[in-house]
Design a protein around this motif. Structure first.
Motif, PDB file in Angstrom:
ATOM      1  N   ALA A 161       0.834  -1.211   0.000  1.00 46.05           N
ATOM      2  CA  ALA A 161       0.000   0.000   0.000  1.00 46.05           C
ATOM      3  C   ALA A 161       0.865   1.255   0.000  1.00 46.05           C
ATOM      4  O   ALA A 161       0.571   2.240  -0.698  1.00 46.05           O
ATOM      5  N   LYS A 162       1.941   1.220   0.776  1.00 49.47           N
ATOM      6  CA  LYS A 162       2.834   2.377   0.858  1.00 49.47           C
ATOM      7  C   LYS A 162       3.528   2.617  -0.495  1.00 49.47           C
ATOM      8  O   LYS A 162       3.652   3.765  -0.955  1.00 49.47           O
ATOM      9  N   ARG A 165       0.949   4.072  -2.944  1.00 54.12           N
ATOM     10  CA  ARG A 165       0.698   5.492  -2.678  1.00 54.12           C
ATOM     11  C   ARG A 165       1.822   6.352  -3.267  1.00 54.12           C
ATOM     12  O   ARG A 165       1.568   7.415  -3.838  1.00 54.12           O
ATOM     13  N   LYS A 166       3.051   5.854  -3.117  1.00 54.63           N
ATOM     14  CA  LYS A 166       4.206   6.606  -3.621  1.00 54.63           C
ATOM     15  C   LYS A 166       4.206   6.644  -5.144  1.00 54.63           C
ATOM     16  O   LYS A 166       4.426   7.703  -5.758  1.00 54.63           O
ATOM     17  N   LYS A 169       1.450   8.835  -6.378  1.00 48.54           N
ATOM     18  CA  LYS A 169       1.545  10.196  -5.861  1.00 48.54           C
ATOM     19  C   LYS A 169       0.206  10.658  -5.270  1.00 48.54           C
ATOM     20  O   LYS A 169      -0.313  11.744  -5.573  1.00 48.54           O
ATOM     21  N   LEU A 170      -0.355   9.800  -4.427  1.00 53.52           N
ATOM     22  CA  LEU A 170      -1.660  10.075  -3.844  1.00 53.52           C
ATOM     23  C   LEU A 170      -1.592  11.156  -2.776  1.00 53.52           C
ATOM     24  O   LEU A 170      -0.604  11.271  -2.053  1.00 53.52           O
ATOM     25  N   PRO A 174      -7.047  10.482  -0.713  1.00 49.80           N
ATOM     26  CA  PRO A 174      -7.316  10.400  -2.147  1.00 49.80           C
ATOM     27  C   PRO A 174      -8.803  10.579  -2.446  1.00 49.80           C
ATOM     28  O   PRO A 174      -9.652  10.095  -1.715  1.00 49.80           O
ATOM     29  N   ALA A 232     -10.678   1.780  -3.851  1.00 49.22           N
ATOM     30  CA  ALA A 232      -9.355   1.417  -3.335  1.00 49.22           C
ATOM     31  C   ALA A 232      -9.231  -0.096  -3.197  1.00 49.22           C
ATOM     32  O   ALA A 232      -8.154  -0.668  -3.451  1.00 49.22           O
ATOM     33  N   VAL A 273      -4.324   2.128   1.961  1.00 54.73           N
ATOM     34  CA  VAL A 273      -4.137   3.197   0.975  1.00 54.73           C
ATOM     35  C   VAL A 273      -4.863   4.460   1.432  1.00 54.73           C
ATOM     36  O   VAL A 273      -4.342   5.577   1.310  1.00 54.73           O
ATOM     37  N   ASP A 276      -2.820   5.894   5.534  1.00 59.28           N
ATOM     38  CA  ASP A 276      -1.412   5.498   5.613  1.00 59.28           C
ATOM     39  C   ASP A 276      -1.018   5.218   7.063  1.00 59.28           C
ATOM     40  O   ASP A 276      -1.352   5.991   7.976  1.00 59.28           O
ATOM     41  N   TYR A 305      -9.956  11.514   7.349  1.00 60.49           N
ATOM     42  CA  TYR A 305      -9.706  10.492   6.332  1.00 60.49           C
ATOM     43  C   TYR A 305     -10.888  10.248   5.409  1.00 60.49           C
ATOM     44  O   TYR A 305     -10.749   9.552   4.398  1.00 60.49           O
TER      45      TYR A 305
END
Length: 486
Positions: A161-162, A165-166, A169-170, A174, A232, A273, A276, A305
């Motif tokens: 998930a990390k 996200r990277k 570029k979330l 999101p 997601a 996601v 985080d 969130y």
């Protein structure tokens, strides 16, 4: 999981090993009688090899039995429960490797103590039939046990998930549009938000994925929070390459354990996601320093969130054990029935043991003192979009106590009913050391039980059913005492 062909080999191997041990024939002696090598015989018994017809005839002759009887699933009474278990599909669909054991070792145990093992298996199978437990229910219990084994924290899914996200570029939160764009650009999947709601037979479905059309169908009546999670989650199926999966929100009755596990992984990924881990830990740390409990502590997380209450509390079951050492907890989702008398637990997770309350298959009435139920009732009287409440639930006549946070919402497709999600944290030193507000003297405390039928609290103003089980146990004790007087 193993194939049908593997099951056939296991059954034959199990029967041959049982016959060899029963007749007291050594590997060497059986090898001399059949012309088969000791290593080959060993492979047969372990279910690794299935002999050709001429070799089966040689084995049947050695055991003084017919060819057909040897290869059939027929066996003496002591073996039948084991063979029934092997034929039941349990090992076909249950991922034994995920639980750290293999079928070969299990068969070895069965063969060495067939009497006791068969009696035990027979007992379990009869209980399953008596209580009409379907394999889907068993798979769900197995999944919850799998989550418990790992404290409901999975590093590989957190890492995935990390990384996603990277790569994408979330933003911290999101949007529906950004997730929709990712599905379209990265996975060539379209979004349809009209077809489900406009189909009279499908209007209560939340989502459906058509692999053939590469389209995600979402119900247009869903909140953005629900849409965000479902999108997601679908990204999770695609990004993790989970091919053995369900295509609708609610798994159908043909769900295998693999489908349930894939659904869990995609859901876990989706929540990670949206929230985080590193950021979520910081938010909980901020909440933990408060010396007073107030619903705003949870409301602020939902607002930040933009997730559903269920997604938020379930995410807490991932983070609290790993980052705060709070692993003695439960999560339940409770659905209220018409009249707010009958309630049913429709989802549950227990870490570090089976906590209270828990799903009851005996049509008993859950204790109405639990905040899971009172929050639904308060929602009905105050007509709020959702209602956040908390209490310390002290279990009747025991030292067990839980700090419970519950969030209630009206049912989306039935305004007469409501549901709640609750996280319960065992009142131990880990919890008291992690959260300052646990010491808040204004926190409501309530004595609770499991069900009215099992509760002996005599003056309970929330009772909805008589204490039938308590009364029956008391009567039995009285009769025993009278017998002793004779």
């Amino acid at each position: 999981m193993i194939s049908d062909n593997d099951i056939v080999k296991l059954i034959l191997g199990f029967k041959i090993k049982h016959l060899r041990l029963k007749k007291g024939i050594s590997y060497q002696a059986l090898s001399e009688q059949t012309g088969l090598s000791v290593s080959y015989l060993n492979d047969i018994e372990k279910g690794k090899k299935y002999p050709k017809p001429d070799k089966i005839r040689a084995l049947a002759t050695a055991f003084e039995m017919d060819y057909d009887d040897l290869i059939s699933t027929k066996a003496d009474k002591k073996l039948l429960p084991v063979i029934e278990l092997l034929n039941s599909g349990f090992f076909k669909y249950f991922p034994t490797e995920e639980f750290g054991f293999n079928v070969e070792k299990i068969i070895d145990v069965f063969s060495n103590a067939p009497d006791r093992i068969s009696a035990f298996i027979s007992t379990i199978l009869k209980m399953v039939r008596s209580y009409q437990i379907e394999k889907e229910h068993f798979y769900r219990v197995a999944l919850r046990s799998y989550q418990d084994m790992h404290d409901n924290y999975f590093e590989d899914l957190e890492t995935a998930a990390k990384e996603f996200r990277k790569e994408a570029k979330l933003a911290v939160v999101p949007s529906v549009d950004s997730l929709t764009t990712i599905l379209q650009k990265e996975f060539s999947i379209k979004l349809d938000i009209h077809s489900l709601a406009r189909n009279e037979k499908l209007k209560t479905f939340r989502s459906y994925y058509s692999a053939e059309k590469k389209t995600v169908y979402l119900n247009e009546h869903l909140d953005d929070e629900q849409k965000r999670f479902l999108l997601a989650k679908e990204i999770g199926f695609q990004y993790l390459k989970l091919t053995e999966r369900s295509y609708e929100t609610n798994l159908n009755k043909e769900a295998s354990f693999e489908k349930l596990l894939s659904n869990f992984k995609a859901s876990y990924f989706g929540a990670a996601v949206l929230m985080d881990a590193d950021d979520f830990v910081k938010e909980i740390e901020k909440m933990a320093v408060s010396t007073k409990w107030k619903p705003e502590l949870i409301q602020s997380l939902i607002s930040k969130y933009q997730v559903t209450p269920e997604t938020l509390l379930q995410r807490m079951t991932n983070i609290l054990p790993k980052h705060f050492g709070i692993d003695n907890l439960f999560f339940i989702r409770l659905d209220g029935r018409e009249g707010l008398i009958d309630y049913q637990i429709t989802k549950e997770l227990h870490l570090s043991g089976l906590h209270q309350p828990y799903q009851n298959q005996l049509s008993e009435h859950l204790c109405h003192r639990w905040v899971s139920i009172s929050s639904i009732k308060n929602l009905k009287t105050q007509k709020q979009p959702f209602y956040i409440d908390a209490q310390i639930s002290e279990y009747w006549q025991t030292d067990n106590a839980y700090f419970c946070i519950s969030i209630a919402q009206p049912s989306r497709f039935d305004n007469q009913n409501g549901s709640s999600v609750t996280i319960g944290l065992s009142m131990n030193e880990s919890l008291r050391g992690a959260f300052n507000f646990i010491k808040d003297s204004n926190l409501r405390k309530r004595t609770v039980h499991t069900t009215c039928e099992r509760c002996s609290i005599s003056d309970c103003e929330h009772r909805v059913a008589p204490p039938e089980i308590i009364d029956r146990n008391n009567l039995e004790s009285e009769l025993e005492n009278e017998l002793k007087k004779l």
